[in-house]
Scaffold this active site. Structure first.
Site, PDB file in Angstrom:
ATOM      1  N   LEU A  23       0.823  -1.179  -0.077  1.00  0.00           N
ATOM      2  CA  LEU A  23      -0.029  -0.048   0.031  1.00  0.00           C
ATOM      3  C   LEU A  23       1.034   1.296  -0.117  1.00  0.00           C
ATOM      4  O   LEU A  23       1.864   1.187   0.736  1.00  0.00           O
ATOM      5  CB  LEU A  23      -0.755  -0.043   1.109  1.00  0.00           C
ATOM      6  CG  LEU A  23      -1.652  -1.045   1.407  1.00  0.00           C
ATOM      7  CD1 LEU A  23      -2.764  -0.773   2.725  1.00  0.00           C
ATOM      8  CD2 LEU A  23      -2.558  -1.465   0.263  1.00  0.00           C
ATOM      9  N   ASP A  68      -4.135   2.801 -11.654  1.00  0.00           N
ATOM     10  CA  ASP A  68      -2.707   3.327 -11.411  1.00  0.00           C
ATOM     11  C   ASP A  68      -1.847   3.765 -12.481  1.00  0.00           C
ATOM     12  O   ASP A  68      -1.408   5.057 -12.443  1.00  0.00           O
ATOM     13  CB  ASP A  68      -1.671   2.429 -10.767  1.00  0.00           C
ATOM     14  CG  ASP A  68      -1.556   0.940 -11.296  1.00  0.00           C
ATOM     15  OD1 ASP A  68      -2.173   0.971 -12.372  1.00  0.00           O
ATOM     16  OD2 ASP A  68      -0.690   0.189 -11.111  1.00  0.00           O
TER      17      ASP A  68
HETATM   18  N1  LIG Z   1      10.477  -1.983   1.094  1.00  0.00           N
HETATM   19  C1  LIG Z   1       9.941  -2.481   0.005  1.00  0.00           C
HETATM   20  N2  LIG Z   1       8.971  -3.576  -0.002  1.00  0.00           N
HETATM   21  C2  LIG Z   1       8.539  -4.024  -1.172  1.00  0.00           C
HETATM   22  N3  LIG Z   1       9.122  -3.797  -2.426  1.00  0.00           N
HETATM   23  C3  LIG Z   1      10.171  -2.691  -2.571  1.00  0.00           C
HETATM   24  C4  LIG Z   1      10.499  -1.926  -1.369  1.00  0.00           C
HETATM   25  N4  LIG Z   1      11.462  -1.087  -1.715  1.00  0.00           N
HETATM   26  C5  LIG Z   1      11.478  -1.357  -2.890  1.00  0.00           C
HETATM   27  N5  LIG Z   1      10.868  -2.233  -3.531  1.00  0.00           N
HETATM   28  C6  LIG Z   1      10.680  -2.588  -4.882  1.00  0.00           C
HETATM   29  O1  LIG Z   1       9.566  -2.003  -5.384  1.00  0.00           O
HETATM   30  C7  LIG Z   1       8.819  -2.829  -6.160  1.00  0.00           C
HETATM   31  C8  LIG Z   1       7.348  -2.987  -6.387  1.00  0.00           C
HETATM   32  O2  LIG Z   1       7.376  -1.712  -6.695  1.00  0.00           O
HETATM   33  P1  LIG Z   1       5.948  -0.821  -6.046  1.00  0.00           P
HETATM   34  O3  LIG Z   1       6.033  -0.952  -4.559  1.00  0.00           O
HETATM   35  O4  LIG Z   1       5.967   0.344  -6.702  1.00  0.00           O
HETATM   36  O5  LIG Z   1       4.736  -2.058  -6.367  1.00  0.00           O
HETATM   37  P2  LIG Z   1       3.356  -2.143  -6.038  1.00  0.00           P
HETATM   38  O6  LIG Z   1       2.935  -1.924  -4.780  1.00  0.00           O
HETATM   39  O7  LIG Z   1       2.921  -3.358  -6.950  1.00  0.00           O
HETATM   40  O8  LIG Z   1       2.972  -0.774  -6.910  1.00  0.00           O
HETATM   41  P3  LIG Z   1       2.698  -1.001  -8.412  1.00  0.00           P
HETATM   42  O9  LIG Z   1       0.995  -1.558  -8.241  1.00  0.00           O
HETATM   43  O10 LIG Z   1       2.370   0.493  -8.680  1.00  0.00           O
HETATM   44  O11 LIG Z   1       3.236  -1.365  -9.085  1.00  0.00           O
HETATM   45  C9  LIG Z   1       9.540  -4.485  -6.238  1.00  0.00           C
HETATM   46  O12 LIG Z   1       9.859  -4.883  -7.236  1.00  0.00           O
HETATM   47  C10 LIG Z   1      10.641  -4.040  -5.181  1.00  0.00           C
HETATM   48  O13 LIG Z   1      11.986  -4.227  -5.651  1.00  0.00           O
HETATM   49  C1  LIG Z   2      -0.131  -3.567 -14.958  1.00  0.00           C
HETATM   50  C2  LIG Z   2      -0.686  -3.274 -13.398  1.00  0.00           C
HETATM   51  C3  LIG Z   2      -0.566  -4.712 -12.493  1.00  0.00           C
HETATM   52  C4  LIG Z   2       0.597  -2.413 -12.846  1.00  0.00           C
HETATM   53  O1  LIG Z   2       0.248  -1.871 -11.376  1.00  0.00           O
HETATM   54  C5  LIG Z   2      -2.013  -2.523 -13.123  1.00  0.00           C
HETATM   55  O2  LIG Z   2      -2.139  -1.408 -13.624  1.00  0.00           O
HETATM   56  C6  LIG Z   2      -3.149  -3.326 -13.613  1.00  0.00           C
HETATM   57  O3  LIG Z   2      -3.668  -4.409 -13.020  1.00  0.00           O
HETATM   58  N1  LIG Z   2      -3.473  -3.142 -14.922  1.00  0.00           N
HETATM   59  C7  LIG Z   2      -4.704  -3.729 -15.627  1.00  0.00           C
HETATM   60  C8  LIG Z   2      -4.440  -4.220 -17.081  1.00  0.00           C
HETATM   61  C9  LIG Z   2      -4.100  -2.938 -17.828  1.00  0.00           C
HETATM   62  O4  LIG Z   2      -3.541  -1.842 -17.490  1.00  0.00           O
HETATM   63  O5  LIG Z   2      -4.344  -3.029 -19.360  1.00  0.00           O
END
Ligand SMILES: Nc1ncnc2c1ncn2[C@@H]1O[C@H](COP(=O)(O)OP(=O)(O)OP(=O)(O)O)[C@@H](O)[C@H]1O
Ligand SMILES: CC(C)(CO)[C@@H](O)C(=O)NCCC(=O)O
Ligand SMILES: [K+]
Length: 251
Positions: free
Chosen positions: A7, A100
């Site tokens: 989150l 996003d």
């Molecule tokens: N404390 C952390 N915990 C988890 N992932 C981290 C952390 N710090 C850096 N990262 C990196 O962030 C990446 C995940 O990115 P982010 O947190 O933006 O993902 P997310 O929660 O799935 O968000 P989005 O849906 O925008 O991708 C991982 O590949 C990891 O290498």
């Molecule tokens: C591609 C991710 C997983 C990136 O966070 C998200 O934007 C998502 O679930 N997208 C739906 C598929 C699309 O954007 O076409």
């Protein structure tokens, strides 16, 4: 912002913006947070913040999410507003576009101008471009750096699960760890450069913004491989929050 890995929080607390990340929260923790907020108390044990913080009783919570099961958990909070695609004035949105991506490209265009290309290096690595008419041009989705490392580690017998290197590795490696690092880093950077170059063919003046949890390693590798490209890229951790801020203000 509810992402696939964690989150991402942004709070206007008094006059200041604080941002922080947490893991996905279990239902019990969310229940506790909601009860705290409803009582005007900041749940400091679950969401630690700098300074002593009370919460206004009508604390508004704006949620954008790409994880429906996580969204559901917040829907018992009376002051929650879920941000959905139909609230984003971006033209040409397709129904399954990630919120996003829509928010990030909207926030980027609003603040840095149009046309714009957003590279979000998160769990997935995405490219999302919009033109001068605020119209979605399109994009691409691939496994993020973390997911590439993880999938090799988990789906093979002999490959270990390793970390990203701090600096760009040697390309032709003589050990397993560096061979994996090289493979992932050099192909991702080549891919990123190719998408940027293709975007500039169509939109030569366009800004390029880089965001997401892996923005710093990606930018470091790009600086080493293509400093002239890196110099033209804007790194911005809060792109999605700028998008949310803009959407929330026009309602
Ligand atoms: N404390 C952390 N915990 C988890 N992932 C981290 C952390 N710090 C850096 N990262 C990196 O962030 C990446 C995940 O990115 P982010 O947190 O933006 O993902 P997310 O929660 O799935 O968000 P989005 O849906 O925008 O991708 C991982 O590949 C990891 O290498
Ligand atoms: C591609 C991710 C997983 C990136 O966070 C998200 O934007 C998502 O679930 N997208 C739906 C598929 C699309 O954007 O076409
Ligand atoms: K899935």
């Amino acid at each position: 912002m509810i992402g696939n890995s964690r989150l991402h929080w942004a709070g206007f607390i008094g006059e200041t913006l604080q941002t922080w990340d947490t893991n996905h929260l279990p239902a019990a923790a969310i229940k506790e947070i909601i009860e705290s907020w409803s009582a005007g108390i900041w749940p400091q044990e679950i969401l630690p913040l700098k300074g002593t913080v009370s919460a206004p009783r009508d604390l508004r919570l704006y949620v954008a999410s790409v994880v429906p099961t996580q969204t559901e958990l917040w829907q018992t909070y009376p002051a929650v507003r879920i941000i959905t695609l139909d609230q984003i004035p971006l033209l040409g949105i397709y129904p399954t576009l990630g919120i996003d991506r829509a928010l990030a490209v909207w926030g980027a265009g609003k603040i840095w101008g149009w046309p714009v290309l957003v590279i979000d290096a998160g769990t997935a690595l995405t490219f999302t471009g919009a033109d001068g008419n605020h119209q979605l041009v399109g994009g691409a989705i691939l496994p993020g750096l973390g997911l590439q490392l993880k999938s090799l580690g988990q789906k093979t017998a002999a490959l270990p699960e390793i970390e990203l290197p701090a600096e760009i590795p040697q390309r032709f490696a003589l050990n397993t760890k560096e061979a994996i690092q090289s493979g992932i880093v050099y192909t991702v950077i080549a891919g990123v450069r190719d998408f940027i170059s293709a975007w500039w063919d169509s939109y030569p003046e366009s800004r390029i913004l880089l965001t997401g949890g892996d923005r710093t390693p990606i930018f470091t590798y790009l600086q080493a491989q293509a400093p002239e490209v890196a110099a033209l890229i804007t790194v911005e951790p809060n792109l999605i929050f700028w998008g949310m801020h803009s959407i929330v203000n026009i309602q």
